[in-house]
Design a protein around this motif. Structure first.
Motif, PDB file in Angstrom:
ATOM      1  N   LEU A  10       0.836  -1.196   0.000  1.00 24.56           N
ATOM      2  CA  LEU A  10       0.000   0.000   0.000  1.00 24.56           C
ATOM      3  C   LEU A  10       0.869   1.243   0.000  1.00 24.56           C
ATOM      4  CD1 LEU A  10      -2.584  -0.989   2.769  1.00 24.56           C
ATOM      5  CD2 LEU A  10      -2.851  -1.207   0.291  1.00 24.56           C
ATOM      6  N   ARG A  11       0.339   2.295  -0.619  1.00 26.45           N
ATOM      7  CA  ARG A  11       0.984   3.608  -0.576  1.00 26.45           C
ATOM      8  C   ARG A  11       0.097   4.543   0.230  1.00 26.45           C
ATOM      9  NH1 ARG A  11       1.878   6.435  -5.656  1.00 26.45           N
ATOM     10  NH2 ARG A  11       3.470   7.576  -4.507  1.00 26.45           N
ATOM     11  N   ILE A  12       0.659   5.100   1.295  1.00 22.20           N
ATOM     12  CA  ILE A  12      -0.090   5.965   2.193  1.00 22.20           C
ATOM     13  C   ILE A  12       0.472   7.385   2.096  1.00 22.20           C
ATOM     14  CG2 ILE A  12      -0.946   6.274   4.541  1.00 22.20           C
ATOM     15  CD1 ILE A  12      -1.515   3.485   3.349  1.00 22.20           C
ATOM     16  N   LEU A  41       1.172  -7.161   5.398  1.00 18.02           N
ATOM     17  CA  LEU A  41       1.331  -6.430   4.141  1.00 18.02           C
ATOM     18  C   LEU A  41       2.442  -5.398   4.294  1.00 18.02           C
ATOM     19  CD1 LEU A  41      -0.099  -3.440   4.717  1.00 18.02           C
ATOM     20  CD2 LEU A  41      -2.185  -4.723   4.294  1.00 18.02           C
ATOM     21  N   THR A  42       2.798  -4.789   3.196  1.00 23.55           N
ATOM     22  CA  THR A  42       3.798  -3.721   3.200  1.00 23.55           C
ATOM     23  C   THR A  42       3.084  -2.391   3.015  1.00 23.55           C
ATOM     24  OG1 THR A  42       5.467  -5.172   2.222  1.00 23.55           O
ATOM     25  CG2 THR A  42       5.847  -2.801   2.041  1.00 23.55           C
ATOM     26  N   ALA A  43       3.374  -1.444   3.886  1.00 22.86           N
ATOM     27  CA  ALA A  43       2.774  -0.114   3.780  1.00 22.86           C
ATOM     28  C   ALA A  43       3.889   0.915   3.664  1.00 22.86           C
ATOM     29  CB  ALA A  43       1.899   0.183   4.983  1.00 22.86           C
ATOM     30  N   ASP A  44       4.021   1.491   2.477  1.00 22.34           N
ATOM     31  CA  ASP A  44       4.989   2.568   2.249  1.00 22.34           C
ATOM     32  C   ASP A  44       4.271   3.891   2.433  1.00 22.34           C
ATOM     33  OD1 ASP A  44       6.974   0.722   1.539  1.00 22.34           O
ATOM     34  OD2 ASP A  44       6.237   0.670  -0.537  1.00 22.34           O
ATOM     35  N   TYR A  45       4.931   4.833   3.076  1.00 22.50           N
ATOM     36  CA  TYR A  45       4.277   6.120   3.322  1.00 22.50           C
ATOM     37  C   TYR A  45       5.178   7.268   2.911  1.00 22.50           C
ATOM     38  CZ  TYR A  45       6.746   4.851   7.617  1.00 22.50           C
ATOM     39  OH  TYR A  45       7.670   4.396   8.516  1.00 22.50           O
ATOM     40  N   ASP A  46       4.546   8.306   2.405  1.00 19.72           N
ATOM     41  CA  ASP A  46       5.237   9.534   2.005  1.00 19.72           C
ATOM     42  C   ASP A  46       4.686  10.680   2.824  1.00 19.72           C
ATOM     43  OD1 ASP A  46       6.609   8.194  -0.055  1.00 19.72           O
ATOM     44  OD2 ASP A  46       4.951   8.542  -1.463  1.00 19.72           O
ATOM     45  N   TRP A  47       5.579  11.436   3.459  1.00 14.91           N
ATOM     46  CA  TRP A  47       5.165  12.689   4.092  1.00 14.91           C
ATOM     47  C   TRP A  47       5.037  13.738   2.996  1.00 14.91           C
ATOM     48  CZ3 TRP A  47       3.905  13.402   9.155  1.00 14.91           C
ATOM     49  CH2 TRP A  47       4.276  12.400  10.057  1.00 14.91           C
TER      50      TRP A  47
END
Length: 235
Positions: A10-12, A41-47
């Motif tokens: 996921l992209r957060i 799962l894998t959760a990638d996040y961008d500030w």
């Protein structure tokens, strides 16, 4: 009929002006990592700093949007873009503290027709959706009662919780009455009946809280709403 596969990655989008000294900002990555581990799962996040968010196009491709604490935001329009984009496109959305406040102002302006909806911390004119709290909630913990059979109550698995705050502003009495008329429903109150959580009932996952539930991750506790957001985002 084709079955849409469940996403493993996921992209957060974390919309807000990152500050390493803000306790909630320290907690948010931990809460996402912990929730992702539970859900396998894998959760990638961008500030995404609010001055960098100038168009809804900047949010295309994200599986969930979290409008994070620490307002006033450097670019308040960026916060409103995030809340509106998630609301109009059925993207899982979480708003905490300042995110809660600005999601309500966006809803007031663009759904309820309050074009002059305002925030008492930064605005001097207009109808105040967000007003000073009678008692400050900076570094306070309080009991919150949840409405049964709502996203938030199902996430926590109970109807009474305790969470911490860091804020001086909440929903104005004038706007509290107005909320009765639309699809943004109050789903959490403190013991005095003041609004502490809302959900958009026409949306698959749009939850906003005045309290900073993410702080639980700093104490090693699960963060139910983050798990619920990731679960909604993966399907």
């Amino acid at each position: 009929m084709e079955h849409t596969p469940v996403k493993d990655t996921l992209r957060i989008a974390l919309v807000g002006d990152y500050n390493p000294d803000v306790i909630a900002h320290q907690a948010i990555p931990l809460s996402i990592d912990d929730a992702a581990a539970v859900l396998d799962l894998t959760a990638d996040y961008d500030w995404i700093a609010t001055p960098e968010l100038t168009s809804p196009e900047d949010l295309v491709g994200y599986d969930a949007i979290w409008l994070v604490p620490a307002s006033p935001y450097k670019n308040v329009d960026g916060a409103f873009i995030a809340a509106r984009f998630a609301r109009e496109n059925s993207i899982p959305f979480l708003g905490t503290c300042g995110g809660f406040q600005h999601a309500l102002i966006e809803y007031a302006r663009n759904v309820l027709g309050w074009s002059d909806a305002a925030h008492a911390e930064t605005d001097t004119d207009g109808r105040m959706v967000i007003a000073p709290l009678t008692c400050s909630l900076v570094e306070k913990t309080d009991t919150i009662e949840l409405r049964a059979n709502t996203i938030i109550a199902k996430a926590y698995g109970r109807e009474e919780i305790e969470e911490g705050y860091h804020c001086n502003y909440g929903v104005s009495p004038e706007f509290t009455q107005e909320l009765e008329s639309g699809d943004m429903r109050v789903t959490g109150w403190d013991e005095q009946g003041e609004i502490r959580a809302v959900e958009l009932v026409t949306h698959p996952f749009f939850v906003a809280t005045l309290f900073q539930h993410e702080r639980g991750a700093l104490a090693g506790r699960p963060v139910p709403l983050v798990q619920a957001m990731l679960h909604a985002a993966r399907s």
